[in-house]
Design an enzyme around this catalytic site. Sequence first.
Site, PDB file in Angstrom:
ATOM      1  N   ARG A 121       0.837  -1.204   0.000  1.00 42.94           N
ATOM      2  CA  ARG A 121       0.000   0.000   0.000  1.00 42.94           C
ATOM      3  C   ARG A 121       0.878   1.262   0.000  1.00 42.94           C
ATOM      4  O   ARG A 121       1.940   1.281   0.637  1.00 42.94           O
ATOM      5  CB  ARG A 121      -0.847  -0.013   1.265  1.00 42.94           C
ATOM      6  CG  ARG A 121      -1.856   1.113   1.398  1.00 42.94           C
ATOM      7  CD  ARG A 121      -2.942   0.997   0.405  1.00 42.94           C
ATOM      8  NE  ARG A 121      -4.123   1.762   0.791  1.00 42.94           N
ATOM      9  CZ  ARG A 121      -5.137   1.976  -0.039  1.00 42.94           C
ATOM     10  NH1 ARG A 121      -5.120   1.511  -1.279  1.00 42.94           N
ATOM     11  NH2 ARG A 121      -6.192   2.658   0.358  1.00 42.94           N
ATOM     12  N   THR A 425      -8.659   0.766 -10.724  1.00 43.56           N
ATOM     13  CA  THR A 425      -7.986  -0.375 -10.092  1.00 43.56           C
ATOM     14  C   THR A 425      -8.102  -1.600 -11.009  1.00 43.56           C
ATOM     15  O   THR A 425      -8.931  -1.624 -11.915  1.00 43.56           O
ATOM     16  CB  THR A 425      -8.589  -0.698  -8.708  1.00 43.56           C
ATOM     17  OG1 THR A 425      -8.592   0.487  -7.945  1.00 43.56           O
ATOM     18  CG2 THR A 425      -7.866  -1.775  -7.975  1.00 43.56           C
ATOM     19  N   THR A 443      -3.515  -0.844  -7.912  1.00 39.10           N
ATOM     20  CA  THR A 443      -4.272   0.361  -8.225  1.00 39.10           C
ATOM     21  C   THR A 443      -3.382   1.594  -8.251  1.00 39.10           C
ATOM     22  O   THR A 443      -2.263   1.571  -7.728  1.00 39.10           O
ATOM     23  CB  THR A 443      -5.371   0.555  -7.138  1.00 39.10           C
ATOM     24  OG1 THR A 443      -6.202   1.656  -7.502  1.00 39.10           O
ATOM     25  CG2 THR A 443      -4.784   0.834  -5.780  1.00 39.10           C
ATOM     26  N   GLY A 510     -13.149   0.405  -5.632  1.00 34.52           N
ATOM     27  CA  GLY A 510     -13.207   1.162  -4.377  1.00 34.52           C
ATOM     28  C   GLY A 510     -13.866   0.310  -3.307  1.00 34.52           C
ATOM     29  O   GLY A 510     -13.635  -0.902  -3.228  1.00 34.52           O
TER      30      GLY A 510
HETATM   31  N1  GLU Z   1      -8.342   3.132  -3.395  1.00 31.75           N
HETATM   32  C1  GLU Z   1      -9.180   1.991  -3.438  1.00 31.75           C
HETATM   33  C2  GLU Z   1      -8.893   1.080  -2.283  1.00 31.75           C
HETATM   34  O1  GLU Z   1      -7.796   0.870  -1.920  1.00 31.75           O
HETATM   35  C3  GLU Z   1      -9.020   1.240  -4.705  1.00 31.75           C
HETATM   36  C4  GLU Z   1      -9.430   2.083  -5.840  1.00 31.75           C
HETATM   37  C5  GLU Z   1     -10.642   1.585  -6.531  1.00 31.75           C
HETATM   38  O2  GLU Z   1     -10.799   0.400  -6.733  1.00 31.75           O
HETATM   39  O3  GLU Z   1     -11.441   2.423  -6.914  1.00 31.75           O
HETATM   40  O4  GLU Z   1      -9.780   0.551  -1.727  1.00 31.75           O
END
Ligand code: GLU
Length: 616
Positions: A121, A425, A443, A510
């Site tokens: 991450r 992602t 992502t 997300g």
């Molecule tokens: N930032 C999102 C997460 O880590 C992933 C991005 C997405 O899939 O839109 O959960």
Amino acid sequence: MLSRTHLRTSLAAVTVTGVLAGLVAATPLAQGAPAPSGVDLRPTAKKPTAIGKGGAVTTVDPEATAAGLKVLKAGGNAVDAAVAAAATLGVTEPYSAGIGGGGYFVYYNAKTGKVRTIDGRETAPRRMPQDAFIDPATGAPYNFTPELVTSGVSVGTPGTLATWDKALGNWGTLSLGEALAPATKVARRGFKVDETFRQQTLDNVQRFMAFKDTKKLFLPKGDAPKVGSIFRNPELADTYDLIAQKGTRAFYRGPLARLMADVVRKPRTTKKTKLPVPKGYLTPRDLRDYKVRSQKATRSTYRGHDVYGMAPSSSGGTTIGEALNILERYDLSAMTVPQALHHYLEASALAFADRGTYVGDPAFVDVPVKRLLDKKFAAERACSLNPDAAAAKPVAAGDVTSYDGVCSPTKEQGVTDPDTENISTTNLTVADKWGNVVEYTLTIEQTGGSGITVPGHGFLLNNELTDFSTVYDAADPNRIQPGKRPRSSMSPTIVLKDGKPFLALGSPGGSTIITTVLQMLVNRIDLGMTIEEAIAAPRASQRNTASVSAEPAFIDAYGVALTALGHTLAPAGDAFTSAAEIGAATAIEFGPNKLLTAVAEPSRRGKGSAAVVDKK
Ligand code: GLU
């Protein structure tokens, strides 16, 4: 397993194919030129299901799947193939993933029978203040869009390259350079632009126009690359070559690290842009100090299966595990489909309430992983699930400090942060002939990340720090803290039955990632669907909000029945994407006699691409 020398020789064969493919593009092509007529060896056909043996790869993209498959066929293992496919996604899906971002890598080792994970991450820079998301000019929080989304302030220290290096070092047989080779070739010879790539570019035109380097790379001649044209990224090919020669040092130290820090702290915007583009805090030291973490996978059980997921800093493993624990208390298979879906939605809302209250980066906050996954805790949470009516949302979080499995009043609602959803992602699933399995979600956060391309290097930087809560609250586990990882929803999941792989799955989207994986598990395990049906079925996502976000087909099929139970269904989609879709999953199911069923989306996000080494 093959010796390293043997494998290298075999990979020379891979190169021959690559060279052949490269020959097609040998005629000098301008960026965005139409594809040459005649035979084109670039893989473009998308087959969403592949059944067979000897290994499998499934991703959203035919080039990435082909790269992974070539590595498997040349004798590489699942980890080698996963890195090769991921690096190729960095080329062909540059708005969803790449070395400017982060992700979570989950690995089942057939020899030991153990599941291991890498937390790659992105982290907050060490100089990021807790009020970084407050506009100094107004004293009020920046808007999520456009300020935070298109900014330097949301760029976290990238972890993807370190993840690939660690995965290969731990479990792979290829060097990083060898694993990058197929992707480098694709970047240099170019790939054929499809509708999804063009549409994603169009969705981002205003953001991409804001940055000199992004405009130049992704909007050649001021337009999104045309469908059917060839898109090449020689600068990214050179960057991969540099990393192949010098290792991850070429990225985390030296000129490239300084350049990344510079463009985050002082984004190279175009004169004409009206976007505010707040500056960020990334320094070369942040890059130098970046480390992946080996997190213990979460483990929960569901109707005789062992479910391994991603531990915090992702909320994927705990939230899916808790929801499954709640659902296990009901015989979903004996219910009508709308009744079962009602339970799925309500269990998800309860688990999301606890996610908001308790889950953050474990290096900074004490996350009660064991308690969240305790069956007794789930028993108490299930008291809030009315089988006949939807609860008013948001529902309150449970109390992890005192529970006995007996119904009692729940504590006050904790923090709920408005979750964004989109289909950025990307996710991939790989299995090899030795039985190793990789589930990997990576992502750069938003489609197009921060919008900032690193000059001369062909890749976008993430805007992952938007996953922190915007407003600082000392009680919020996901508050901004320097050096911290923002809470994720990525949920690469491996399910075992009797100690052997049964299913590996994951998705982008997300916070809808969690519900997509959960819904697919319910579809497959409880509702009698095949894995192909489970991935294709219309989706809905309840994340402890007043309405359920749902695909149009879901509303058509179950809207009346679920509305009667008190749910409010609203079409999925947000300001960033043109599609009302949820997720873009991939999965492999492991059948008897080593039979593999690899699946990708049959229609969402322009379809995915699955392949097996030996077709049935
Ligand atoms: N930032 C999102 C997460 O880590 C992933 C991005 C997405 O899939 O839109 O959960």
